[in-house]
Design a protein around this motif. Structure first.
Motif, short mmCIF file in Angstrom:
data_model
loop_
_atom_site.label_atom_id
_atom_site.label_comp_id
_atom_site.label_asym_id
_atom_site.label_seq_id
_atom_site.Cartn_x
_atom_site.Cartn_y
_atom_site.Cartn_z
N VAL A 1 0.83 -1.17 0.03
CA VAL A 1 0.00 -0.09 0.07
C VAL A 1 1.07 1.07 0.08
O VAL A 1 1.77 1.48 0.74
CB VAL A 1 -1.00 0.17 1.01
CG1 VAL A 1 -1.82 1.43 1.27
CG2 VAL A 1 -1.94 -1.15 1.19
N ARG A 2 0.61 2.24 -0.91
CA ARG A 2 1.52 3.41 -0.92
C ARG A 2 0.59 4.60 -0.66
O ARG A 2 1.21 5.68 -0.14
CB ARG A 2 2.04 3.62 -2.48
CG ARG A 2 3.20 4.46 -2.68
CD ARG A 2 3.40 4.70 -3.82
NE ARG A 2 2.44 5.44 -4.67
CZ ARG A 2 2.30 5.43 -6.00
NH1 ARG A 2 3.27 4.59 -6.85
NH2 ARG A 2 1.60 6.11 -6.89
N LEU A 3 -0.45 4.73 -0.94
CA LEU A 3 -1.35 5.91 -0.43
C LEU A 3 -2.82 5.46 -0.15
O LEU A 3 -3.42 4.50 -0.92
CB LEU A 3 -1.37 6.71 -2.00
CG LEU A 3 -1.95 8.07 -1.77
CD1 LEU A 3 -1.04 9.01 -0.84
CD2 LEU A 3 -1.89 8.79 -2.97
N ILE A 4 -3.47 6.06 0.71
CA ILE A 4 -4.67 5.90 1.05
C ILE A 4 -5.42 7.43 0.96
O ILE A 4 -5.01 8.41 1.61
CB ILE A 4 -4.84 5.36 2.50
CG1 ILE A 4 -4.18 3.92 2.55
CG2 ILE A 4 -6.22 5.11 2.67
CD1 ILE A 4 -4.33 3.44 3.82
N GLU A 5 -6.34 7.45 0.02
CA GLU A 5 -7.09 8.77 0.05
C GLU A 5 -8.49 8.56 0.44
O GLU A 5 -9.07 7.63 -0.11
CB GLU A 5 -7.26 9.22 -1.42
CG GLU A 5 -5.71 9.80 -2.04
CD GLU A 5 -5.85 9.85 -3.55
OE1 GLU A 5 -5.98 10.84 -4.13
OE2 GLU A 5 -5.89 8.60 -4.19
N THR A 6 -9.02 9.29 1.27
CA THR A 6 -10.35 9.01 2.09
C THR A 6 -11.14 10.06 1.52
O THR A 6 -11.07 11.17 1.56
CB THR A 6 -10.22 9.06 3.32
OG1 THR A 6 -9.33 8.03 3.85
CG2 THR A 6 -11.67 8.53 4.12
N VAL B 1 -7.35 3.13 -2.46
CA VAL B 1 -6.06 2.68 -1.89
C VAL B 1 -5.21 2.56 -3.37
O VAL B 1 -5.50 1.97 -4.24
CB VAL B 1 -6.19 1.54 -1.35
CG1 VAL B 1 -4.55 0.96 -0.85
CG2 VAL B 1 -6.98 1.62 -0.17
N THR B 2 -3.76 3.20 -3.22
CA THR B 2 -3.04 2.89 -4.37
C THR B 2 -2.04 1.76 -3.86
O THR B 2 -1.38 1.90 -2.90
CB THR B 2 -2.33 4.11 -4.64
OG1 THR B 2 -2.93 5.38 -4.74
CG2 THR B 2 -1.34 4.15 -5.80
N ASP C 1 1.43 -0.52 -5.04
CA ASP C 1 2.32 -0.68 -5.92
C ASP C 1 2.57 -2.29 -5.79
O ASP C 1 2.58 -2.96 -4.70
CB ASP C 1 3.78 -0.45 -5.21
CG ASP C 1 3.88 1.13 -5.37
OD1 ASP C 1 3.23 1.66 -6.75
OD2 ASP C 1 4.43 1.70 -4.54
N SER D 1 0.73 1.16 -10.88
CA SER D 1 0.33 0.80 -9.75
C SER D 1 -1.30 0.61 -9.78
O SER D 1 -1.74 1.31 -10.83
CB SER D 1 0.64 1.79 -8.78
OG SER D 1 0.26 3.12 -8.98
N SER E 1 -3.02 0.62 6.63
CA SER E 1 -1.92 1.66 6.55
C SER E 1 -1.01 1.52 5.54
O SER E 1 -0.82 0.43 5.05
CB SER E 1 -1.35 1.95 7.99
OG SER E 1 -0.81 0.59 8.38
N LYS E 2 -0.31 2.74 5.33
CA LYS E 2 0.71 2.70 4.30
C LYS E 2 1.82 1.54 4.61
O LYS E 2 1.93 1.46 5.76
CB LYS E 2 1.16 4.28 4.27
CG LYS E 2 1.23 4.86 2.85
CD LYS E 2 1.42 6.31 3.08
CE LYS E 2 2.71 6.88 3.27
NZ LYS E 2 2.60 8.20 2.75
#
Lengths: 375, 324
Positions: free
Chosen positions: A307-312, A319-320, A322, A328, A340-341
């Motif tokens: 997991v690289r990024l979480i935008e809520t 969730v982005t 890799d 991605s 979590s990241k």
């Protein structure tokens, strides 16, 4: 009200760098009362197509028929159409009343006879109290309504709209969108609507033409476009979060089609047996909304990644992940889920996926994942 | 230890003093009245020296009889004005001046607007034609007037030679552009003036035209507006205020114009066409009556002031087209 038919439209511009093909063989039809949207990235030829229909550009070749009548060579005012501009284009030195009545004025309608239609159009757009104000005194939304009233007053056979909402803020956009739909329903006049915003296209239209590089990639209902994209471009352009695309390989093109992404083999159920499908490399597309993240590390349960990024966004989180590939992957999950990241996850396809030709990007098969879940 | 502490205290104290000094200076400067005074005074002084003083000097001089060759100013009251009012030449010049100022200003505006509209179109050779059209305005008036003088010379001027070559006139009856009939001279002068000064209007109008959104024209085209209706309903309201300003400016400048007239007509060889500035010059420098010359200049000043004030009150050029 009329039936609009565009037949093999082509528009080539002469530029200092040579010829530039803006519209390259576009054909589509708008039935009586239909709301058709041309959607695509900027420079795809959607606005040029609209301007050809309006008569502001002369097509290099092809035909435009309105109610069975050839209008390709006619000047704009002889075509029975009206156009709403992105910039609204209200005359700043005229009152709202004069603005709305202007098409009637140049048509030679006497001052007394154009008061009533102008007031009527303003009433339809609920800006009656604004009639004697200048456009500069109106709010953005009211200006939009006044511009719409000016097109309504012409009582055209077809409404053309060139990105009329793109300069508005999100809330006003949603309001005006409803307003345009209301007018469309009330008047029953066909609308050809141009936008770069796929969300606008999906929510408003009866039919959508997805354009790219001067051509229509796919023409169909919002559902068709969303669930059965013709090719990679349509798949990735439409949808709030686009589409995940991974390199995959068809390992069995026989009765039970089997596709492998490295060691992950989603079981896909293909409704119609595609003729063109054979073993070899393909691209597998699936929507972030149809993507599941599992936390286990069982080999082959999914595409392993980090997991690289979480935008809520409220209830949802994007969730982005890799996955050790150039692109991605995205997944839409419940925002309450504790993730979590940096977490190790397995990306799995849930429900629909699409198999595309790895070279041309054309769709080879639409697939649903089999109900049987791996243990 | 102790001394260094005292030094430290002193430094701090002097810093505090410095700070409070700077603060009080800032306070002094941030007073609106003082700031206004400081910023306005230099400009006012310049204005007084360059504009107001000569006007006052000129008005005072117009009340005296002054011989250019003697330093004595003899007060004559309104004597110079009374003398002028009695002169036919003064009223003739006044009349010519009005015709001159009116016709040049109107034609400057009309032709300049036409040129601006032309430049605003896309056509072949635009990049060559544009500088050619702008060129006369870039040439200094005196130099331009000199070129005009050579072009319009009766016997071997370019204009007459061209007319002969094209068969419109014969070499026996060449046109006396500036040396014959005063109205021919006037027409020639107006034509020459437009060649140069219409461009001034064209530049201002062209700039304004560039600011009119294309969408407005396209919206009008969609409504079926003809070219004329587009001009009347969109272009004209947009450039209206520029036109008001250019008419005013050209009106004032053309009314006072001296250089072009003087040079182009080679010092005004015919006496029949004289405008007031030329008349003032002649009285002053040929007849050495400086007081009377200043009376003419003062008359010009008063006339223009009155016209300017009336114009601003009626035309209200400061009202802009509102563009949201």
């Amino acid at each position: 009200m009329a039936h609009l038919e565009i037949d093999n439209l082509e528009k080539v511009f002469d530029t200092p760098d040579g010829e530039e093909v803006a519209v390259d063989g576009v054909s589509f039809e708008a039935e009586d009362g239909e709301f058709v949207t041309l959607v695509g990235p900027s420079g795809c030829g959607k606005t040029t197509t609209l301007r050809c229909i309006a008569g502001l550009e002369t097509p290099t070749s092809g035909h435009i028929l309105l109610g069975g009548r050839e209008v390709t060579e006619l000047p704009p005012n002889k075509r029975d159409i009206s156009l709403m501009f992105q910039s609204i284009a209200l005359y700043p030195h005229m009152t709202v009343r004069e603005n709305i009545a202007y098409p009637l004025k140049v048509d030679g309608v006497s001052k007394a006879d154009r008061t009533e239609p102008a007031a009527e159009a303003a009433r339809t757009m609920q800006i009656e109290e604004m009639l004697d104000k200048m456009p500069g005194d109106l709010s953005g939304g009211q200006q939009q309504r006044a511009a719409l009233a000016r097109t309504v007053v012409q009582d055209p056979g077809v409404f053309l709209m060139d990105e009329p909402l793109s300069d508005l803020d999100a809330k006003l956009k949603a309001e005006t969108r409803k307003e345009i739909q209301r007018i469309h329903e009330e008047l029953g006049t066909p609308v050809v609507y141009v936008t770069h915003d796929q969300e606008e296209a999906m929510t408003m239209s009866d039919s959508i033409a997805v354009m790219n590089d001067g051509q229509i990639e796919q023409f169909g209902s919002p559902n068709e476009i969303f669930y059965r994209p013709n090719n990679l471009f349509v798949g990735q352009f439409i949808g709030q979060h686009g589409m995940n695309v991974v390199d995959a390989e068809v390992v069995d093109a026989g009765q039970g089609v089997s596709v492998a992404v490295d060691d992950y083999r989603p079981e896909l159920r293909i409704e119609e047996k595609p003729r063109r499908l054979s073993t070899g490399p393909v691209k597998l597309g699936f929507r972030p909304e149809n993507t599941v993240l599992e936390t286990g590390d069982e080999h082959g349960a999914g595409i392993p990644g980090t997991v690289r990024l979480i935008e809520t966004f409220g209830e949802e989180a994007v969730v982005t992940v890799d996955v050790g590939r150039p692109e991605s992957l995205l997944a839409v999950i419940d925002s309450n889920r504790p993730l979590s990241k940096g977490a190790k996850v397995q990306v799995r396809i849930d429900r629909n996926a699409h198999i595309f030709d790895s070279e041309t990007g054309d769709v080879l098969a639409h697939a649903e994942q089999s109900q049987k879940q791996p243990a | 230890m102790a001394s260094s502490t005292r030094d430290g205290v002193e430094t701090v104290a002097s810093k505090v003093v410095g700070q409070s000094r700077r603060e009080s200076l800032e306070e002094f400067l941030s007073d609106r009245k003082i700031m206004a005074f400081i910023t306005v005074v230099p400009a006012t002084l310049m204005f007084a020296l360059i504009v107001a003083a000569p006007i006052v000097w000129s008005v005072v001089a117009s009340l005296h009889s002054i011989n250019a060759l003697s330093p004595a100013w003899e007060f004559v009251g309104l004597g110079n004005y009374v003398e002028l009012i009695g002169e036919t030449r003064f009223w003739e010049s006044f009349g010519y001046n009005l015709v001159w100022a009116f016709s040049t200003s109107v034609l400057n505006t009309v032709l300049g607007t036409a040129v601006a509209l032309l430049l605003n179109q896309n056509f072949r050779f635009k990049r060559i034609l544009t500088p050619v059209m702008l060129f006369p305005y870039l040439v200094p008036s005196a130099f331009f007037g000199y070129i005009v003088m050579w072009i319009t010379t009766q016997q071997w001027g370019l204009l007459n030679q061209l007319l002969i070559a094209s068969g419109l006139i014969t070499s026996e009856n060449v046109v006396a552009w500036f040396t014959g009939d005063p109205w021919t001279a006037m027409a020639t002068l107006v034509g020459v003036h437009n060649w140069k000064f219409s461009i001034f209007v064209a530049i201002l109008v062209y700039a304004k035209l560039q600011g009119i959104p294309d969408d407005l024209y396209e919206a009008a085209i969609m409504s079926g507006a003809t070219k004329y209706q587009q001009f009347r309903d969109i272009t004209l309201p947009y450039i209206k205020n520029v036109l008001f300003i250019t008419v005013l400016l050209r009106g004032l400048w053309n009314f006072n114009m001296f250089d072009l007239i003087w040079v182009a007509t080679n010092g005004n060889p015919i006496d029949s066409l004289i405008t007031l500035p030329v008349y003032a010059y002649k009285i002053g420098f040929q007849f050495q009556e400086l007081g009377k010359s200043n009376a003419v200049a003062t008359t010009l000043f008063v006339v223009l002031s009155v016209v300017g004030i009336i114009y601003f009150k009626t035309a209200k050029p400061s009202q802009e087209v509102r563009v949201e």
